[in-house]
Every structure is written in structure tokens, then in C-alpha cells.
Write a protein that holds these residues in place. Structure first.
Motif, PDB file in Angstrom:
ATOM      1  N   ASP A 103       6.013   2.034   7.504  1.00 41.13           N
ATOM      2  CA  ASP A 103       5.675   1.337   8.744  1.00 41.13           C
ATOM      3  C   ASP A 103       6.924   1.047   9.561  1.00 41.13           C
ATOM      4  O   ASP A 103       8.034   0.976   9.022  1.00 41.13           O
ATOM      5  N   SER A 119       2.651   2.491   2.361  1.00 44.89           N
ATOM      6  CA  SER A 119       2.783   3.156   3.667  1.00 44.89           C
ATOM      7  C   SER A 119       4.179   2.953   4.246  1.00 44.89           C
ATOM      8  O   SER A 119       4.867   1.990   3.930  1.00 44.89           O
ATOM      9  N   ASP A 165       0.802  -1.225   0.000  1.00 45.78           N
ATOM     10  CA  ASP A 165       0.000   0.000   0.000  1.00 45.78           C
ATOM     11  C   ASP A 165       0.839   1.282   0.000  1.00 45.78           C
ATOM     12  O   ASP A 165       0.293   2.379   0.044  1.00 45.78           O
TER      13      ASP A 165
END
Length: 189
Positions: free
Chosen positions: A56, A54, A52
């Protein structure tokens, strides 16, 4: 009855949502082990989740690095040792052909590469440092095809056509897996 074994606990809180952390329990009785330092590494390091995009946290349970001097028999000199205690991401979901599978494989690869790079940095800083990497790698002793965590950390990553995803060779000289010196029937997980 008897004397106290004089254990000292070392623990650093990590990022694991379940509260799992990495620690040491060091027996200091008799002065055989003298801890010099304990440091957590990689607590705030991140990776990009390819499923996605992102950013993290990389290490739910960041490695804990203990430096100590161990006294040997009376005819031996004291030996300095660095022990890196690890608890890498589990294989759960790695086999899935889904965003979860993509994320798990990427995180496991990034953790193995982080650890390999950290070890290589220590080796470059002090080629004579005695480094022991221990813990729960959540990996098989062989390349499982979904990632070669142990091979990457040792400096012997699987070739790109044998694993998804592949890692570069980041460690030189390569580490030695002491389990290979034990008969297969005497090894355990």
C-alpha cells in the motif's frame, strides 16, 4: 491600508482520499525569506500491510521540504534552513486488536521510519544543514505504547519492551524537540 505582506503559497497534491495536503505559506515581504526550492518526498513510497500482505501507499500526505535563506538582523549573516512539513497517519484505530489496528500501527511506524531515514540522509549529506521538522505528527509527546513516532523521528525511539511495534534508532545526531524548552503549562497541541 498598508503594504501587501506578499505571501507565496506552496502546495503539492498527495494521496489522501479526503484531499488533505501539506503546504507552506511563506511571507516574502521585505526579502527576509528567499525560497530556494520546494519538493515533495515519498509520494510513491509503499509499505507492506501486515494484516493482509498487500503493498500500500505509505504517505497519504507526503512530507513537503522547503529550502530557504532567511535574512537575520543587519549584524547577522543570512541563514540557510530546510523545513520538512509533515502530516503523519492519525492514531484512529491504533488501539484495536484487529487487522485495522495492526495496519494502523504498521503504517505509523513505517511513516516515522521513512521520515527518520530521510532526515538522517540529509544529515549525512550535509552535517551543517539546519533542519526543522514541523507539522502534524498525530502523536503524543511521549510514547503511547502503540508507536513512538516522535521518538523515532528524533532518534530516541522507545525500547522494544515499551512499544508495539518498536523502531530502530535511525537518526544521529538526535534531533532536539524545542517544546521541551517551554514550560509545560505553556505548551499546546
Amino acid at each position: 491600508t498598508g503594504s501587501s505582506p506578499e505571501y507565496t503559497a506552496y502546495l503539492a497534491e498527495g494521496n489522501d482520499p479526503g484531499g488533505i495536503d501539506v503546504g507552506f505559506l511563506v511571507k516574502t515581504a521585505g526579502g527576509r525569506v528567499a525560497v530556494t526550492s520546494v519538493e515533495q518526498v515519498g509520494l510513491a513510497d509503499t509499505f507492506i500491510d501486515p494484516s493482509d500482505g498487500s503493498v500500500d501507499l505509505l504517505n497519504d500526505r507526503p512530507p513537503l521540504v522547503l529550502r530557504a535563506t532567511v535574512q537575520g538582523p543587519v549584524t547577522s549573516y543570512p541563514a540557510a534552513v530546510t523545513v520538512i512539513n509533515n502530516h503523519l497517519r492519525s492514531l484512529n484505530g491504533a488501539e484495536e486488536d484487529s487487522p485495522t489496528g495492526v495496519r494502523v500501527r504498521a503504517k505509523r511506524q513505517a511513516q516515522a521510519e521513512f521520515l527518520a531515514t530521510y532526515i538522517q540522509g540529509r544529515q549525512l549529506n550535509d552535517p551543517n544543514e539546519a533542519i526543522v521538522s514541523i507539522g502534524d505528527y498525530n502523536a503524543f509527546a511521549f510514547n503511547d505504547g502503540y508507536g513512538d513516532s516522535l521518538g523515532t523521528v528524533r532518534g530516541l525511539p522507545a525500547p522494544a519492551d515499551q512499544v508495539v511495534p518498536a523502531s530502530p534508532d535511525l537518526v544521529s545526531p538526535d534531533l532536539v524537540d524545542l517544546a521541551e524548552f517551554v514550560a509545560p503549562t505553556d505548551r499546546y497541541s
